[in-house]
Design a protein around this motif. Structure first.
Motif, PDB file in Angstrom:
ATOM      1  N   PRO A 213       0.807  -1.234   0.000  1.00 54.19           N
ATOM      2  CA  PRO A 213       0.000   0.000   0.000  1.00 54.19           C
ATOM      3  C   PRO A 213       0.839   1.282   0.000  1.00 54.19           C
ATOM      4  CG  PRO A 213      -0.831  -1.556   1.613  1.00 54.19           C
ATOM      5  CD  PRO A 213       0.502  -2.068   1.177  1.00 54.19           C
ATOM      6  N   ILE A 214       1.010   1.834  -1.180  1.00 51.34           N
ATOM      7  CA  ILE A 214       1.685   3.120  -1.337  1.00 51.34           C
ATOM      8  C   ILE A 214       0.936   3.906  -2.399  1.00 51.34           C
ATOM      9  CG2 ILE A 214       4.004   2.353  -0.666  1.00 51.34           C
ATOM     10  CD1 ILE A 214       4.641   2.014  -3.616  1.00 51.34           C
ATOM     11  N   ALA A 215       1.261   5.147  -2.557  1.00 50.76           N
ATOM     12  CA  ALA A 215       0.656   5.971  -3.604  1.00 50.76           C
ATOM     13  C   ALA A 215       1.631   7.078  -3.962  1.00 50.76           C
ATOM     14  CB  ALA A 215      -0.675   6.555  -3.135  1.00 50.76           C
ATOM     15  N   TRP A 216       1.466   7.630  -5.153  1.00 50.11           N
ATOM     16  CA  TRP A 216       2.315   8.738  -5.560  1.00 50.11           C
ATOM     17  C   TRP A 216       2.128   9.926  -4.625  1.00 50.11           C
ATOM     18  CZ3 TRP A 216       0.250   8.288 -11.190  1.00 50.11           C
ATOM     19  CH2 TRP A 216       0.953   7.282 -11.868  1.00 50.11           C
ATOM     20  N   ASN A 217       3.197  10.588  -4.305  1.00 52.71           N
ATOM     21  CA  ASN A 217       3.151  11.871  -3.617  1.00 52.71           C
ATOM     22  C   ASN A 217       3.150  12.947  -4.709  1.00 52.71           C
ATOM     23  OD1 ASN A 217       3.642  14.250  -2.172  1.00 52.71           O
ATOM     24  ND2 ASN A 217       4.797  13.155  -0.602  1.00 52.71           N
ATOM     25  N   ARG A 218       1.968  13.233  -5.203  1.00 49.20           N
ATOM     26  CA  ARG A 218       1.833  14.115  -6.370  1.00 49.20           C
ATOM     27  C   ARG A 218       2.364  15.518  -6.097  1.00 49.20           C
ATOM     28  NH1 ARG A 218      -1.960  11.780 -10.115  1.00 49.20           N
ATOM     29  NH2 ARG A 218      -2.976   9.942  -9.230  1.00 49.20           N
ATOM     30  N   ASN A 219       2.139  16.014  -4.889  1.00 46.06           N
ATOM     31  CA  ASN A 219       2.592  17.370  -4.575  1.00 46.06           C
ATOM     32  C   ASN A 219       4.116  17.459  -4.556  1.00 46.06           C
ATOM     33  OD1 ASN A 219      -0.124  18.288  -4.166  1.00 46.06           O
ATOM     34  ND2 ASN A 219      -0.098  17.208  -2.207  1.00 46.06           N
ATOM     35  N   LYS A 220       4.757  16.433  -4.033  1.00 50.19           N
ATOM     36  CA  LYS A 220       6.223  16.393  -4.019  1.00 50.19           C
ATOM     37  C   LYS A 220       6.767  16.325  -5.443  1.00 50.19           C
ATOM     38  CE  LYS A 220       9.994  13.470  -2.225  1.00 50.19           C
ATOM     39  NZ  LYS A 220      10.275  12.198  -1.493  1.00 50.19           N
ATOM     40  N   ILE A 221       6.161  15.474  -6.265  1.00 55.27           N
ATOM     41  CA  ILE A 221       6.601  15.335  -7.660  1.00 55.27           C
ATOM     42  C   ILE A 221       6.420  16.658  -8.403  1.00 55.27           C
ATOM     43  CG2 ILE A 221       6.171  14.162  -9.850  1.00 55.27           C
ATOM     44  CD1 ILE A 221       5.120  11.771  -8.146  1.00 55.27           C
ATOM     45  N   GLU A 222       5.241  17.259  -8.226  1.00 53.98           N
ATOM     46  CA  GLU A 222       4.964  18.517  -8.926  1.00 53.98           C
ATOM     47  C   GLU A 222       5.928  19.619  -8.496  1.00 53.98           C
ATOM     48  OE1 GLU A 222       1.294  21.618  -9.875  1.00 53.98           O
ATOM     49  OE2 GLU A 222       0.996  20.001  -8.423  1.00 53.98           O
ATOM     50  N   SER A 223       6.156  19.756  -7.192  1.00 47.66           N
ATOM     51  CA  SER A 223       7.078  20.787  -6.697  1.00 47.66           C
ATOM     52  C   SER A 223       8.473  20.600  -7.290  1.00 47.66           C
ATOM     53  CB  SER A 223       7.153  20.732  -5.169  1.00 47.66           C
ATOM     54  OG  SER A 223       5.921  21.052  -4.587  1.00 47.66           O
ATOM     55  N   PHE A 224       8.921  19.349  -7.342  1.00 46.49           N
ATOM     56  CA  PHE A 224      10.239  19.043  -7.906  1.00 46.49           C
ATOM     57  C   PHE A 224      10.315  19.450  -9.373  1.00 46.49           C
ATOM     58  CE2 PHE A 224      12.710  15.755 -10.243  1.00 46.49           C
ATOM     59  CZ  PHE A 224      13.982  16.052  -9.771  1.00 46.49           C
ATOM     60  N   LEU A 225       9.261  19.145 -10.135  1.00 44.42           N
ATOM     61  CA  LEU A 225       9.267  19.454 -11.567  1.00 44.42           C
ATOM     62  C   LEU A 225       9.119  20.951 -11.832  1.00 44.42           C
ATOM     63  CD1 LEU A 225       7.160  16.457 -12.947  1.00 44.42           C
ATOM     64  CD2 LEU A 225       9.650  16.744 -12.955  1.00 44.42           C
ATOM     65  N   ILE A 226       8.361  21.640 -10.996  1.00 44.45           N
ATOM     66  CA  ILE A 226       8.245  23.096 -11.148  1.00 44.45           C
ATOM     67  C   ILE A 226       9.593  23.755 -10.873  1.00 44.45           C
ATOM     68  CG2 ILE A 226       7.241  25.195 -10.140  1.00 44.45           C
ATOM     69  CD1 ILE A 226       4.629  23.648  -9.785  1.00 44.45           C
ATOM     70  N   ARG A 227      10.258  23.332  -9.787  1.00 42.83           N
ATOM     71  CA  ARG A 227      11.559  23.910  -9.438  1.00 42.83           C
ATOM     72  C   ARG A 227      12.578  23.719 -10.554  1.00 42.83           C
ATOM     73  NH1 ARG A 227      10.846  21.165  -4.592  1.00 42.83           N
ATOM     74  NH2 ARG A 227      12.574  19.758  -5.121  1.00 42.83           N
ATOM     75  N   ASN A 228      12.440  22.624 -11.294  1.00 38.37           N
ATOM     76  CA  ASN A 228      13.388  22.315 -12.367  1.00 38.37           C
ATOM     77  C   ASN A 228      12.858  22.678 -13.752  1.00 38.37           C
ATOM     78  OD1 ASN A 228      15.863  20.720 -11.186  1.00 38.37           O
ATOM     79  ND2 ASN A 228      14.064  20.006 -10.046  1.00 38.37           N
ATOM     80  N   ASN A 229      11.850  23.539 -13.770  1.00 34.52           N
ATOM     81  CA  ASN A 229      11.333  24.130 -15.019  1.00 34.52           C
ATOM     82  C   ASN A 229      10.784  23.105 -16.015  1.00 34.52           C
ATOM     83  OD1 ASN A 229      12.143  26.845 -14.258  1.00 34.52           O
ATOM     84  ND2 ASN A 229      14.242  26.203 -14.711  1.00 34.52           N
ATOM     85  N   ALA A 230      10.240  22.005 -15.476  1.00 30.88           N
ATOM     86  CA  ALA A 230       9.600  21.012 -16.343  1.00 30.88           C
ATOM     87  C   ALA A 230       8.087  21.210 -16.399  1.00 30.88           C
ATOM     88  CB  ALA A 230       9.924  19.606 -15.865  1.00 30.88           C
ATOM     89  N   ILE A 231       7.537  21.979 -15.470  1.00 31.53           N
ATOM     90  CA  ILE A 231       6.108  22.290 -15.456  1.00 31.53           C
ATOM     91  C   ILE A 231       5.929  23.806 -15.444  1.00 31.53           C
ATOM     92  CG2 ILE A 231       3.941  22.190 -14.154  1.00 31.53           C
ATOM     93  CD1 ILE A 231       4.682  19.525 -13.079  1.00 31.53           C
ATOM     94  N   THR A 232       5.074  24.284 -16.335  1.00 32.19           N
ATOM     95  CA  THR A 232       4.652  25.681 -16.340  1.00 32.19           C
ATOM     96  C   THR A 232       3.234  25.755 -15.827  1.00 32.19           C
ATOM     97  OG1 THR A 232       6.052  26.161 -18.267  1.00 32.19           O
ATOM     98  CG2 THR A 232       4.285  27.734 -17.774  1.00 32.19           C
ATOM     99  N   VAL A 233       2.968  26.646 -14.874  1.00 40.71           N
ATOM    100  CA  VAL A 233       1.617  26.789 -14.348  1.00 40.71           C
ATOM    101  C   VAL A 233       1.059  28.158 -14.729  1.00 40.71           C
ATOM    102  CG1 VAL A 233       1.984  25.203 -12.433  1.00 40.71           C
ATOM    103  CG2 VAL A 233       2.444  27.631 -12.108  1.00 40.71           C
ATOM    104  N   GLY A 234      -0.254  28.198 -14.916  1.00 37.76           N
ATOM    105  CA  GLY A 234      -0.913  29.444 -15.276  1.00 37.76           C
ATOM    106  C   GLY A 234      -2.415  29.250 -15.311  1.00 37.76           C
ATOM    107  N   LEU A 235      -3.082  30.116 -16.021  1.00 38.51           N
ATOM    108  CA  LEU A 235      -4.538  30.056 -16.140  1.00 38.51           C
ATOM    109  C   LEU A 235      -4.936  29.943 -17.598  1.00 38.51           C
ATOM    110  CD1 LEU A 235      -5.631  32.879 -13.646  1.00 38.51           C
ATOM    111  CD2 LEU A 235      -5.770  30.406 -13.261  1.00 38.51           C
TER     112      LEU A 235
END
Length: 267
Positions: A213-235
């Motif tokens: 029983p485990i699951a992805w830590n989506r927030n950790k993954i997202e934060s890591f990818l944002i910090r490394n410029n792999a995800i762009t966020v906006g509206l």
């Protein structure tokens, strides 16, 4: 009763818990700090796009209206894909390319109603709204390094989240497979695929299963990818939007997993 006495039940319960936790803790920068995202420009930059969307966040009036807004904005993408997943195949053993209703939300349902082409994967099929995917690949093993999801680890591909309550990327399964993480194993599913106008054919299809029983830590993954410029966020259309550079995100995570195999998950 031991926590691990009913592994299947506990995995499902824990995944539900993680989804609820991810929803409550998901990354939401101040809207006043977010810039508009132009999907027409994204369509010119990337050749292959897969979309995950929460249609209510785009249009309160109807799912069909929200769906058409997305399709119209990405009409110039060379290959536009939408998830058409049917996890029930694991139990039923039957998948109809034309008639199996997708089981992953209203975006997929709206795509299904428009009757686009569909890949033959009985569990993780994709609607291909326009263009075509590279089918010079392994077709009986969803997340094999040479499988169809390799299309979403290329320089010219991206993942778009629109109005989703948390970071969504099916390609994380592909990353786990390439990195050969210790908490995932392969599971064989036997069944029948029905294709309009053709004889049904039997399949022995490989998919994934977590060992415990485990699951992805989506927030950790997202934060890591944002910090490394792999995800762009906006509206986009007033909805929170993520644009994920697939090649950069895949390479970053695979390299990270080499030194920390459990980086993407929480216990």
């Amino acid at each position: 009763m031991s926590f691990f006495s009913d592994t299947k039940f506990n995995i499902k319960a824990y995944r539900l818990y993680r989804r609820l936790k991810d929803r409550s803790l998901s990354i939401r920068p101040n809207r006043r700090c977010l810039v508009p995202i132009n999907l027409e420009l994204i369509a010119k930059r990337y050749n292959t796009v897969i979309v995950h969307a929460g249609l209510r966040a785009i249009s309160a009036r109807s799912s069909s209206e929200a769906f058409l807004k997305i399709i119209d904005s990405l009409t110039n993408v060379q290959t536009l894909c939408i998830p058409a997943f049917t996890p029930s195949f694991r139990k039923s053993g039957v998948f109809s390319v034309q008639f199996s209703r997708p089981e992953v939300g209203s975006l997929s349902t709206q795509a299904w109603l428009s009757r686009p082409s569909r890949t033959l994967d009985p569990i993780h099929s994709l609607f291909v709204m326009n263009g075509r995917l590279d089918f010079d690949c392994t077709l009986d093993d969803t997340f094999h390094p040479s499988g169809i999801f390799k299309n979403f680890a290329q320089e010219s591909s991206c993942i778009i989240n629109i109005g989703t309550p948390y970071f969504v990327s099916t390609n994380l399964h592909y990353v786990e497979r390439v990195a050969n993480v210790p908490y995932v194993k392969q599971q064989l599913h036997k069944g029948v695929v029905l294709l309009d106008g053709q004889e049904p054919f039997h399949v022995n299809h490989n998919s994934y299963i977590f060992n415990f029983p485990i699951a992805w830590n989506r927030n950790k993954i997202e934060s890591f990818l944002i910090r490394n410029n792999a995800i762009t966020v906006g509206l986009w259309n007033s909805a929170f939007c993520r644009v994920v550079n697939c090649k950069k995100a895949s390479d970053l995570l695979i390299n990270k997993l080499e030194s920390d195999p459990y980086f993407m998950v929480s216990f």
